[in-house]
Design a protein around this motif. Structure first.
Motif, short mmCIF file in Angstrom:
data_model
loop_
_atom_site.label_atom_id
_atom_site.label_comp_id
_atom_site.label_asym_id
_atom_site.label_seq_id
_atom_site.Cartn_x
_atom_site.Cartn_y
_atom_site.Cartn_z
N ALA A 2 107.97 -8.23 39.22
CA ALA A 2 106.65 -7.76 38.76
C ALA A 2 106.50 -7.96 37.25
O ALA A 2 105.43 -8.39 36.78
N GLY A 3 107.55 -7.65 36.49
CA GLY A 3 107.48 -7.77 35.03
C GLY A 3 107.27 -9.21 34.59
O GLY A 3 106.46 -9.50 33.69
N CYS A 4 108.01 -10.14 35.22
CA CYS A 4 107.86 -11.57 34.87
C CYS A 4 106.45 -12.03 35.18
O CYS A 4 105.84 -12.78 34.41
N THR A 5 105.93 -11.59 36.33
CA THR A 5 104.59 -11.99 36.77
C THR A 5 103.54 -11.50 35.77
O THR A 5 102.62 -12.25 35.39
N LEU A 6 103.67 -10.25 35.34
CA LEU A 6 102.69 -9.68 34.41
C LEU A 6 102.70 -10.44 33.08
O LEU A 6 101.65 -10.84 32.56
N ALA A 7 103.91 -10.63 32.51
CA ALA A 7 104.00 -11.28 31.20
C ALA A 7 103.49 -12.71 31.26
O ALA A 7 102.78 -13.17 30.35
N SER A 8 103.82 -13.44 32.34
CA SER A 8 103.35 -14.83 32.37
C SER A 8 101.86 -14.91 32.67
O SER A 8 101.21 -15.86 32.23
N THR A 9 101.31 -13.94 33.39
CA THR A 9 99.85 -13.93 33.60
C THR A 9 99.14 -13.69 32.27
O THR A 9 98.15 -14.37 31.95
N ALA B 182 96.76 -18.59 26.80
CA ALA B 182 96.78 -20.06 26.66
C ALA B 182 95.40 -20.64 26.91
O ALA B 182 95.02 -21.66 26.32
N GLN B 183 94.62 -19.97 27.77
CA GLN B 183 93.28 -20.46 28.10
C GLN B 183 92.22 -19.93 27.13
O GLN B 183 91.03 -20.10 27.36
N GLY B 184 92.68 -19.23 26.08
CA GLY B 184 91.76 -18.84 25.02
C GLY B 184 91.27 -17.41 25.07
O GLY B 184 90.47 -17.01 24.22
N GLN B 185 91.72 -16.62 26.06
CA GLN B 185 91.29 -15.20 26.09
C GLN B 185 91.96 -14.43 24.96
O GLN B 185 93.10 -14.72 24.59
N ALA B 186 91.28 -13.43 24.45
CA ALA B 186 91.90 -12.54 23.46
C ALA B 186 92.83 -11.57 24.18
O ALA B 186 92.58 -11.20 25.33
N ALA B 187 93.89 -11.15 23.48
CA ALA B 187 94.88 -10.25 24.09
C ALA B 187 94.23 -8.96 24.58
O ALA B 187 94.62 -8.40 25.61
N LYS B 188 93.25 -8.48 23.85
CA LYS B 188 92.59 -7.21 24.19
C LYS B 188 92.01 -7.23 25.60
O LYS B 188 92.03 -6.22 26.30
#
Ligand code: PLP
Length: 260
Positions: free
Chosen positions: A210-217, A223-229
């Motif tokens: 689950a942790g790997c999935t969350l971080a890579s999502t 990577a696609q330009g979304q802001a972290a917020k």
């Protein structure tokens, strides 16, 4: 007669990750999640593991120079849009990863993996210390679970732990609560002095990867330009959905059903 074809140019995420042969966590999880988000996964392997769906049985770090050379060849060839760091196999790998984060200057997500959900150690104290001093100041988002947040910060209270990890330099801190007890799961998202809480009902059982999935999502959305917020709550929501459609491939824990 040849026919012209349109090339796709997906956003790319460099996954600095370990190999879980059971396919639930590590690099397999990263590739599935990143692909499901419409981006492309590149990889720099950090550790080989002997592992099944229940636990990790042994960890074999990749040689530091080999680790570094994997990234060097990719960086010479590919546009890297974001970086995801998972298990790091040595302090030498952490030092090299820190240098690459500086050189690439792209958004980065660190999942500071210390133990597997089955209990086995994936990184010792020297690597944990190097993550704190070398990687935290360089990443956009750090995503510890509650146990990792307490170990890394030295704080028992999770709000304090999130603040302490933010003080170490990460721009956003997401302390996940899946490994805590209770009917509700609460994730804490610290940014610029404020903590936002994301809560949902707890699903029965425990999950692998689950942790790997969350971080890579999160990394794929950055990577696609979304802001972290906005990428962080969007990824939390996507993981919650994937956990509600889990896949079980062995006798151990099921993994998120990572599908587009
Ligand atoms: N193996 C590898 C290579 C990982 O990267 C991780 C987690 O990051 C694990 C195992 C453990 O995953 P979990 O704690 O979800 O079982």
């Amino acid at each position: 007669m040849t026919r012209d074809i349109a090339l796709q140019h997906p956003a790319t995420v460099l996954c600095i990750s370990g190999l879980d042969p059971s396919g639930g966590a590590g690099l397999h999880a990263d590739i599935e999640a990143i692909h499901a988000c419409g981006a492309h996964a590149l990889s720099a392997l950090t550790v080989l593991t002997l592992q099944d769906t229940g636990n990790v049985h042994a960890v074999h770090p990749v040689d530091d120079d080999w680790f570094d050379r994997q990234i060097r060849h990719l960086a010479d060839d590919v546009r890297i849009d974001a970086v995801k760091c998972g298990v790091l196999g040595s302090t030498g790998q952490v030092e090299r990863a820190a240098r690459w984060l500086d050189r690439l200057a792209r958004p980065a997500v660190l999942d500071p993996v210390l133990h597997a959900g089955g209990g086995a150690e994936l990184a010792g104290q020297p690597v944990a210390q190097a993550l704190l001093t070398l990687l935290l100041p360089r990443v956009t988002v750090v995503t510890p679970n509650a146990a990792e947040a307490r170990l890394l910060s030295g704080c028992d209270d999770l709000d304090d732990a999130a603040r302490a990890l933010g003080d170490r330099g990460a721009t956003h801190v997401l302390v996940t609560g899946g490994d805590e007890a209770g009917d509700m799961v609460m994730d804490r998202h610290w940014h610029a002095g404020h903590i936002q809480r994301y809560t949902r009902g707890r699903l029965a059982g425990s999950f692998h990867g689950a942790g790997c999935t969350l971080a890579s999502t999160i990394a794929a959305l950055l990577a696609q330009g979304q802001a972290a917020k906005t990428a962080i709550p969007a990824a939390v929501e996507r993981l919650a959905h994937w956990l509600s459609v889990p896949k079980a491939v062995g006798r151990g824990r099921p993994s998120p059903g990572r599908r587009p």
